[in-house]
Design a protein around this motif. Structure first.
Motif, PDB file in Angstrom:
ATOM      1  N   THR A 411      89.873 -77.014 -61.990  1.00 40.78           N
ATOM      2  CA  THR A 411      90.390 -77.252 -60.975  1.00 40.78           C
ATOM      3  C   THR A 411      91.213 -78.508 -61.536  1.00 40.78           C
ATOM      4  N   PHE A 412      90.547 -79.595 -62.480  1.00 39.76           N
ATOM      5  CA  PHE A 412      91.846 -80.294 -63.201  1.00 39.76           C
ATOM      6  C   PHE A 412      93.147 -80.084 -63.888  1.00 39.76           C
ATOM      7  N   ALA A 413      92.910 -78.474 -64.735  1.00 42.09           N
ATOM      8  CA  ALA A 413      93.281 -77.670 -65.664  1.00 42.09           C
ATOM      9  C   ALA A 413      94.865 -77.133 -64.744  1.00 42.09           C
ATOM     10  N   PHE A 414      93.932 -76.751 -63.251  1.00 43.65           N
ATOM     11  CA  PHE A 414      95.017 -76.055 -62.172  1.00 43.65           C
ATOM     12  C   PHE A 414      95.496 -77.023 -62.120  1.00 43.65           C
ATOM     13  N   ALA A 415      95.277 -77.912 -61.668  1.00 47.29           N
ATOM     14  CA  ALA A 415      96.485 -79.429 -61.156  1.00 47.29           C
ATOM     15  C   ALA A 415      97.144 -80.206 -62.151  1.00 47.29           C
ATOM     16  N   SER A 416      97.079 -80.228 -63.592  1.00 44.53           N
ATOM     17  CA  SER A 416      97.595 -80.866 -64.456  1.00 44.53           C
ATOM     18  C   SER A 416      98.257 -80.220 -65.569  1.00 44.53           C
ATOM     19  N   ASP A 417      98.975 -78.883 -65.120  1.00 44.89           N
ATOM     20  CA  ASP A 417      99.475 -78.196 -64.994  1.00 44.89           C
ATOM     21  C   ASP A 417     100.960 -78.584 -64.876  1.00 44.89           C
ATOM     22  N   VAL A 418     101.096 -79.139 -62.991  1.00 43.56           N
ATOM     23  CA  VAL A 418     102.336 -79.626 -62.907  1.00 43.56           C
ATOM     24  C   VAL A 418     102.356 -81.432 -63.589  1.00 43.56           C
TER      25      VAL A 418
END
Ligand SMILES: Nc1ncnc2c1ncn2[C@@H]1O[C@H](COP(=O)(O)OP(=O)(O)O)[C@@H](O)[C@H]1O
Ligand SMILES: [Mg+2]
Lengths: 448, 257
Positions: A411-418
């Motif tokens: 989940t964090f990887a998904f968000a940290s993309d931004v």
């Protein structure tokens, strides 16, 4: 307790009278006529309703039904200042303006005179000190006729960041503007109003944030107008972590000249009902615009992002990446408009919207809206809505990582993309920490 | 160490594993060979706990623990490691972050202290040499944009860091050129000890020239139809899988247990 339409209008008209009084001498400035016109507009329009296409998925009747008051200075301001200190991004060494419940917090602000002709000050000061500069731009990009929020913003316009950067200036340090809402005597409305005028051949970074100390109910109605001159580069990072009982309605308008480059990273984790309108007008050739956004919502939060990129002239590029992580009963809305005008040949526009749903009850309404009137253009858009990838989860778990931790990592990887697109190192690390904290809190409440 | 008894597994009602028996003891290397689609990867994934496959009958014990009652992460804590045939890409998660989380989760499950950043890096540096992994891959997202060979090396590198009791290597040789194959096989050999064991799953005999098995099992249509010593692999290479399919009756695994 909830107000009828008429009562709402009357409430704001009365508020306006009190507000005018509080302006003292400032209501005699020529610019004040903008406020008068705007409140009249508001009285005609009221707040948008669900029949309004632009507000189809976001019902603001709750805002209309509440009696939000104009904040007063009141007692205890120094105590609030003390509590606010921790929200300042200390690692950003440049000028900063801090407002608490809409009121300028002098002790937390830093208005260094850099010697050059750069102006960084409160809008309220600029209104009297640079009336021509202000009136050439204020309210020119976001018309008070757009909707009731824009009208109220201009009517109650008083303070926020005013920035004017003359041609050829590279600002080493980011400029920070922080709006804190908290512990008011009643449910308050604040109207942060920012105006940034960047000349040609400049480089500027702006960090705009909205935070709270307690879970109060209040209403932030923010408007930001940004003018980017020729060949200039502006990075604009917005962090929104309002109270989970707060309403945050914000409109940002960017007007771009030739060869300019504007980047927005908008990270929204707070608020009960949040609406961000970002409109960028690429009004001259070879300008480039990047809009990145991340929403993390849980519980009963609603985060609505409406973006508009107006390719008015040829040879411009736009890139858009909006992501949402939704848990609990949270709702997300993404509406991405791209206009390509008749003259805007060789436009290159790319829009991506990705949503990660962490619960069965979370929902997203996503809609690209491309209106293309030129024939030689490249426009792509894509939207995905999904859950965590089961292959990735399994892979992590076979390495001994417990399921809950594996979910967090993905989940964090998904968000940290931004978040990773924020260029200011010091800010990026802190934003990552905030997003982590929000995801942790969300997981604890939803037990997923 | 590993005891698999009469293992049946299906996906969407189709039975893929139809009664597998396998015993692996500490210090041994077993090869599982078989034609494409015979169920080799399914067996590997079922061992690791993939829930896509429903185990309808049979049992799996690792050092006395009933694996079928354990989640994939708990199996890893018990010392099982699967090198995937198709390693998964995980954008946004760097290799080092991932490995540190994995190693510390395993250590924690065993009541050991978590390694701090410095000790972890020292370990990583040392284990990278085992498969000659390029340093630059450490800070890249897990497997993202890795070549086929880099992905396979990365699997064995993870194995080297996590130091499992039982490693299952699923087609680790595919996608490797001959030099890379030698390096990876050398790595696996260096990780061999008396107290651990390896199952090498492969379609081709090639890898077995480098990782010499103690036992070879031939899997056809979800069953082990023949078991033998390392010479069985050569025989298969020579005669092809049809030789097994046509006629040769199932022989009992010899000398195992
Ligand atoms: N997830 C799945 N869904 C459907 N069929 C599958 C799945 N996994 C494997 N199979 C089928 O099971 C059989 C065995 O596959 P697999 O175990 O990958 O074979 P091998 O690794 O020996 O080539 C094949 O027929 C394959 O199509
Ligand atoms: Mg396979």
């Amino acid at each position: 307790m909830s107000l009828s339409h008429e009562q709402t209008i009357n409430h704001y008209l009365e508020s306006y009278k009190a507000f005018e009084k509080s302006l003292n001498g400032d209501s005699s400035l020529p610019i004040h006529s903008l406020r008068d016109e705007a409140i009249t507009r508001f009285a005609e329009m009221g707040f948008p309703t669900k029949t309004d296409e632009e507000w189809r998925f976001t019902n603001v009747s709750e805002i209309a039904a509440k009696r939000f008051e104009i904040p007063t200075l009141g007692a205890g301001f120094p105590e609030r200042e003390a509590k606010t200190e921790k929200f300042v991004f200390e690692d950003l060494k440049g000028p900063r303006l801090v407002f608490i419940n809409g009121i300028f917090a002098k002790n937390l602000s830093r208005l260094t005179q850099s010697g050059s002709d750069v102006i960084v000050k409160q809008l309220s000061s600029a209104l009297s000190e640079h009336p021509d500069l202000v009136s050439a731009h204020l309210g020119r990009y976001i018309s008070s006729g757009v909707n009731g929020f824009a009208a109220l913003s201009l009517a109650f316009m008083r303070d926020g960041l005013f920035l004017s950067v003359p041609d050829g200036v590279v600002l080493e340090d980011a400029i920070q503007v922080l709006f804190v809402s908290t512990e008011a005597e009643s449910e308050i409305a604040t109207y942060p109003r920012n105006l940034m005028i960047v000349g040609s051949n400049c480089r500027v970074s702006i960090v705009e944030s909205y935070v709270c100390i307690a879970d109060d109910s209040y209403f932030t109605n923010a408007v930001t107008e940004i003018v980017v001159g020729e060949n200039s580069v502006v990075e604009h990072d917005k962090f929104q972590n309002e109270s989970v009982n707060a309403f945050h309605i914000a409109a940002t308008h960017i007007h771009q000249a030739a060869h300019s480059n504007y980047v927005s990273n908008s990270i929204a984790v707070g608020g009960r009902l949040v609406r961000n309108d970002i409109t960028a007008v690429l009004d001259a050739e070879r300008s480039e615009c990047t809009l990145n956004g991340l929403s993390v919502a849980t519980g009963n939060q609603l985060i609505d992002n409406h973006t508009t990129i107006d390719h008015a002239k040829a040879n411009c590029q736009s890139h858009e990446l909006y992501k949402a992580v939704l848990d609990g009963n949270a709702r997300g809305v993404f509406n991405g408009k791209i206009f390509v005008r008749k003259d805007a040949q060789k436009t290159d526009a790319k829009q991506t919207n990705q949503t990660l749903l962490l619960s069965d009850d979370a929902t997203i309404d996503t809609k690209p809206q491309l209106e293309i009137f030129a024939d030689d253009v490249k426009c792509t858009h894509g939207a995905t809505v999904g859950q965590l990838d089961s292959d990735q989860l399994f892979y992590l778990r076979t390495r001994g990582i417990p399921e809950s931790k594996a979910r967090d990592i993905l989940t964090f990887a998904f968000a940290s993309d931004v978040v990773s697109r924020v260029k200011l190192d010091a800010l990026r690390d802190q934003l990552e920490a905030f997003v982590h904290a929000k995801l942790d809190a969300s997981r604890r409440t939803n037990g997923s | 160490m590993l005891k698999v008894k009469n293992l049946h597994a299906s996906v969407e009602g189709n039975e893929i594993l139809r009664g597998i028996d396998l015993e692996v003891s500490a210090g041994e290397v077993h090869a599982i060979m078989g034609p494409n689609g015979s169920g080799k990867s399914t067996l590997a994934q079922v061992l690791a706990g993939r829930d896509t496959y429903e185990v309808t009958r049979g049992e799996i014990f690792l050092n006395g623990k009933n694996l079928l009652e354990l989640d994939p992460e708990e199996r890893a804590h018990e010392g099982l490691f699967l090198a995937f045939q198709y390693p998964v890409e995980i954008p946004g998660v760097t290799n080092t972050y991932f490995l540190k989380a994995a190693l510390n989760a395993i250590r924690k499950s065993r009541g050991q202290d978590e390694l701090d950043a410095i000790d972890f890096l020292a370990l990583v540096k040392e284990r990278m040499k085992i498969v000659e992994l390029d340093q630059s891959l450490l800070n890249r997202p897990v497997n993202e944009g890795f070549s086929g060979g880099e992905k396979k090396r990365n699997e064995i590198f993870q194995m080297a860091v996590l130091d499992p009791m039982l490693a299952v290597l699923d087609e680790t040789d595919s996608g490797l050129d001959i030099d890379a194959l030698r390096i990876v096989a050398d790595g696996v050999n260096r990780l061999r000890r008396k107290d651990n064991a390896t199952i090498v799953v492969t379609h081709y005999q090639r890898l077995l020239n480098y990782i010499v098995p103690d036992f070879v099992h031939v899997l056809v249509e979800g069953r082990i139809v023949k078991s033998g010593g390392k010479e069985l692999a050569l025989e298969l290479e020579e005669k092809g899988y049809d030789w097994i399919r046509n006629g040769s009756e199932t022989t009992q695994p010899a000398g195992i247990g």
